[in-house]
Design an enzyme around this catalytic site. Structure first.
Site, mmCIF file in Angstrom:
data_model
loop_
_atom_site.group_PDB
_atom_site.id
_atom_site.type_symbol
_atom_site.label_atom_id
_atom_site.label_comp_id
_atom_site.label_asym_id
_atom_site.label_seq_id
_atom_site.Cartn_x
_atom_site.Cartn_y
_atom_site.Cartn_z
ATOM 1 N N ARG A 9 0.898 -1.259 0.015
ATOM 2 C CA ARG A 9 -0.136 -0.033 0.238
ATOM 3 C C ARG A 9 0.796 1.275 -0.087
ATOM 4 O O ARG A 9 0.440 2.504 0.090
ATOM 5 C CB ARG A 9 -0.939 -0.136 1.214
ATOM 6 C CG ARG A 9 -1.718 -1.347 1.251
ATOM 7 C CD ARG A 9 -2.880 -1.074 2.399
ATOM 8 N NE ARG A 9 -3.549 -2.506 2.403
ATOM 9 C CZ ARG A 9 -4.727 -2.824 1.518
ATOM 10 N NH1 ARG A 9 -5.054 -2.161 0.793
ATOM 11 N NH2 ARG A 9 -4.961 -4.108 2.030
ATOM 12 N N ASP A 74 10.718 -7.486 0.199
ATOM 13 C CA ASP A 74 11.090 -6.934 1.792
ATOM 14 C C ASP A 74 12.545 -6.606 1.726
ATOM 15 O O ASP A 74 13.343 -6.960 1.117
ATOM 16 C CB ASP A 74 11.130 -8.547 2.633
ATOM 17 C CG ASP A 74 10.995 -8.058 4.041
ATOM 18 O OD1 ASP A 74 10.310 -7.109 4.453
ATOM 19 O OD2 ASP A 74 11.425 -8.832 4.697
ATOM 20 N N HIS A 185 19.755 -0.394 -2.940
ATOM 21 C CA HIS A 185 19.539 -1.857 -2.770
ATOM 22 C C HIS A 185 18.448 -2.054 -3.687
ATOM 23 O O HIS A 185 18.542 -3.169 -4.475
ATOM 24 C CB HIS A 185 19.471 -2.257 -1.267
ATOM 25 C CG HIS A 185 18.344 -1.391 -0.551
ATOM 26 N ND1 HIS A 185 18.281 -0.206 -0.452
ATOM 27 C CD2 HIS A 185 17.303 -2.137 0.301
ATOM 28 C CE1 HIS A 185 17.290 0.270 0.269
ATOM 29 N NE2 HIS A 185 16.748 -0.988 0.651
#
Length: 202
Positions: A9, A74, A185
């Protein structure tokens, strides 16, 4: 145009991935949608012990619920002096999920006595792509650097204001979005993902 779900979200993550995919694949190739754009479903807890495990948990569930190719990431901060923590707990390190300032302040407090030469850290990101047919792809990216003693810059999010990448004179929060994409990253992982998407999606 192929519709792809990014299982988040977070509008900044949506914009970031769309920007990188457009740059790598060309505009109008992928239509990226977020969780706010699909029928709501219960999100599974991130119970993985690695970034890759958590990314796959989210991507598998998104694909199962929507039947769309689903991307999930993640990512977090691994601090040398904290034995790689906060790691997968980066977004909730202070006990409240997504409270960027509280998380940042806690990390600074925890390494307050650590000398500058031992304040090494890395941003780490894993990105998963799960396809409706069941195939899965996992890529990752890493940016190494060190942590400053006080925040600098207004851009970015999370721990960006205290992270100075190797060879940089500005923190990630002092970079433009395009400059950050080129070295971060997540930028590295998403460019690797774009190569996968180019091969497996029409």
């Amino acid at each position: 145009m192929t519709r792809v779900l990014l299982a988040t979200r977070n509008k900044k993550k949506l914009a970031e991935l769309q920007r990188i995919l457009d740059g790598a694949l060309g505009a109008n190739r992928i239509e990226l949608v977020g969780l706010d754009d699909v029928p709501e479903y219960p999100e599974l807890p991130e119970t993985g012990l690695t970034f890759g495990e958590n990314a796959l948990i989210k991507a598998r569930e998104g694909c199962r619920r929507t039947n769309l190719p689903t991307v999930a990431d993640d990512s977090g901060l691994a601090v040398d002096a904290l034995n790689g923590m906060p790691g997968v707990f980066s977004a909730r390190w202070s006990g409240r999920h997504g409270d960027d300032r509280a998380n940042l302040d806690l990390v600074l407090a925890q390494i307050g006595d650590v000398p500058d030469e031992h304040r090494g850290a890395a941003f780490v990101c894993a990105v998963a792509l799960v396809l409706p047919g069941g195939k899965e792809h996992l890529v990752d990216g890493r940016q190494t650097g060190r942590l400053l003693r006080a925040p600098r810059g207004e851009g970015g999010f999370g721990y960006d204001p205290i992270f100075l990448g190797d060879g940089q004179i500005r923190t990630n929060a002092e970079l433009s979005p395009q400059e950050k994409d080129a070295i971060s990253h997540r930028g590295k992982a998403l460019r690797a993902l774009a190569k996968v998407i180019d091969k497996v999606l029409p």
